[in-house]
Design a protein around this motif. Sequence first.
Motif, PDB file in Angstrom:
ATOM      1  N   LEU A 104      17.185 -21.032 -15.048  1.00  0.00           N
ATOM      2  CA  LEU A 104      18.288 -21.061 -16.009  1.00  0.00           C
ATOM      3  C   LEU A 104      19.632 -20.994 -15.303  1.00  0.00           C
ATOM      4  O   LEU A 104      20.624 -21.506 -15.811  1.00  0.00           O
ATOM      5  CB  LEU A 104      18.159 -19.899 -17.000  1.00  0.00           C
ATOM      6  CG  LEU A 104      16.924 -19.923 -17.894  1.00  0.00           C
ATOM      7  CD1 LEU A 104      16.887 -18.690 -18.780  1.00  0.00           C
ATOM      8  CD2 LEU A 104      16.870 -21.196 -18.724  1.00  0.00           C
ATOM      9  N   ASP A 105      19.652 -20.377 -14.132  1.00  0.00           N
ATOM     10  CA  ASP A 105      20.879 -20.268 -13.359  1.00  0.00           C
ATOM     11  C   ASP A 105      21.322 -21.653 -12.894  1.00  0.00           C
ATOM     12  O   ASP A 105      20.595 -22.339 -12.183  1.00  0.00           O
ATOM     13  CB  ASP A 105      20.639 -19.352 -12.153  1.00  0.00           C
ATOM     14  CG  ASP A 105      21.872 -19.228 -11.287  1.00  0.00           C
ATOM     15  OD1 ASP A 105      21.952 -19.965 -10.275  1.00  0.00           O
ATOM     16  OD2 ASP A 105      22.752 -18.418 -11.624  1.00  0.00           O
ATOM     17  N   LYS A 106      22.518 -22.061 -13.284  1.00  0.00           N
ATOM     18  CA  LYS A 106      22.985 -23.418 -13.012  1.00  0.00           C
ATOM     19  C   LYS A 106      23.137 -23.719 -11.523  1.00  0.00           C
ATOM     20  O   LYS A 106      22.925 -24.857 -11.098  1.00  0.00           O
ATOM     21  CB  LYS A 106      24.296 -23.710 -13.746  1.00  0.00           C
ATOM     22  CG  LYS A 106      25.467 -22.872 -13.267  1.00  0.00           C
ATOM     23  CD  LYS A 106      26.720 -23.166 -14.066  1.00  0.00           C
ATOM     24  CE  LYS A 106      27.870 -22.307 -13.576  1.00  0.00           C
ATOM     25  NZ  LYS A 106      29.071 -22.541 -14.361  1.00  0.00           N
ATOM     26  N   ARG A 117      19.584 -24.225 -10.160  1.00  0.00           N
ATOM     27  CA  ARG A 117      19.069 -25.479 -10.732  1.00  0.00           C
ATOM     28  C   ARG A 117      19.727 -26.678 -10.058  1.00  0.00           C
ATOM     29  O   ARG A 117      19.043 -27.638  -9.675  1.00  0.00           O
ATOM     30  CB  ARG A 117      19.304 -25.492 -12.245  1.00  0.00           C
ATOM     31  CG  ARG A 117      18.674 -26.651 -12.968  1.00  0.00           C
ATOM     32  CD  ARG A 117      18.788 -26.525 -14.488  1.00  0.00           C
ATOM     33  NE  ARG A 117      20.155 -26.383 -14.962  1.00  0.00           N
ATOM     34  CZ  ARG A 117      20.646 -25.320 -15.569  1.00  0.00           C
ATOM     35  NH1 ARG A 117      19.897 -24.251 -15.766  1.00  0.00           N
ATOM     36  NH2 ARG A 117      21.907 -25.287 -15.977  1.00  0.00           N
TER      37      ARG A 117
END
Length: 184
Positions: free
Chosen positions: A115-117, A120
């Motif tokens: 979920l961490d941009k 990702r």
Amino acid sequence: MKTEKEKMLAGEAYLATDPQLTADRRQAKKACQLINQGDYDDEAGRNAQLAALINFQGSFYVEPPLYVDYGYNILVGDNFYANHGLTILDGARVVMGKNVFIAPNVVISTAGHPLDKVRRAAGEEFVKPITLGDDVWLGAHVTLCPGVTIGNNVVVGAGSVVVHDLPDNSVCVGTPARPVKSLA
């Protein structure tokens, strides 16, 4: 230090862009391409190619097209049938019992992204195994998300998205899929 493939197989965060994993996926995609574009009347040839890609433990029939990420993480029990458009993203193990029937355009995905941009965007990925028991029927356009287990004698209705484990002897539908009827 672990390789990215070793991390993937251990269920740890890994980089899918790793050259070895990219080569493994490329090999599986070429095998799928041959299977999907082969002579439809050459069932024996298609089955030989499928058996070289996926570990089948008995009789099987797969309608092309088929798409997998690696193939080597898939174990399938006896009397397996998959209709057109099955996609299996098998960074982690996908284990299917006997008498599993899969309708068209089903997605079985062990892979996900953080979920961490920042993680990702850096290409990090994770995988969680998926297990299907015996006597499972997945309806058309079902999606199985990472880490789910489907019990024995389960029917998953068309269009359902499975994000949690499903119990034995049940009909499950919806997004997210949930039991709506007992088959016991």
